[in-house]
Design a protein around this motif. Structure first.
Motif: not given
Length: 143
Positions: A25-35, A38
């Motif tokens: 879940s942390e990785n998913k939140v990180y990826d979504e926040s990065y996108k 950006y």
């Protein structure tokens, strides 16, 4: 009325999938926040970044212009003063490096390394010429 059963709301998931969802879940939140960040960065202009880059570029240009004017001046006077070949070569190298300095962003050139190289050659030239041509504005520059 029919009785509400918990199993009606819970999908049949494997326990390993549930644990994977928790761990990732942390990785998913990180990826979504990065996108999201950006996309905002691409769509919205960064006025502060533009002004910072513009002013730092102007300061660097003023410093390099100062070095260029002194190097050209002493190289033009080299016939009268009869400087050594070492001094002439050093001044010519400074002029060449400044004229080849990129005026636009080039990814494969490290402008900080190039600037440091020009600064050190200029200091060497000043030592060989026995002059104090310290650029007074350099103390205010911070890269």
């Amino acid at each position: 009325m029919s009785e509400i059963n918990k199993s009606d709301f819970i999908e049949d998931k494997d326990i390993n999938d549930v644990f994977d969802d928790i761990v990732l879940s942390e990785n998913k939140v990180y990826d979504e926040s990065y996108k999201e960040g950006y996309q905002k960065g691409v769509s919205e202009p960064n006025i502060e970044g533009y002004h910072l880059g513009y002013h730092r570029g102007a300061e660097l240009g003023a410093e390099l212009g100062y070095y260029l004017s002194i190097a050209e001046n002493y190289l033009n006077k080299s016939d009268q003063a009869q400087y050594s070949d070492k001094i002439k070569q050093n001044l010519s190298t400074i002029i060449k490096l400044i004229k080849e300095f990129p005026i636009e962003n080039v990814e494969n050139i490290d402008i900080f390394a190039e600037t440091d190289k020009i600064r050190s050659l200029f200091k060497k030239a000043c030592a060989l010429l026995k002059i104090d041509a310290h650029y007074t504005e350099i103390d205010r520059l911070s890269f």
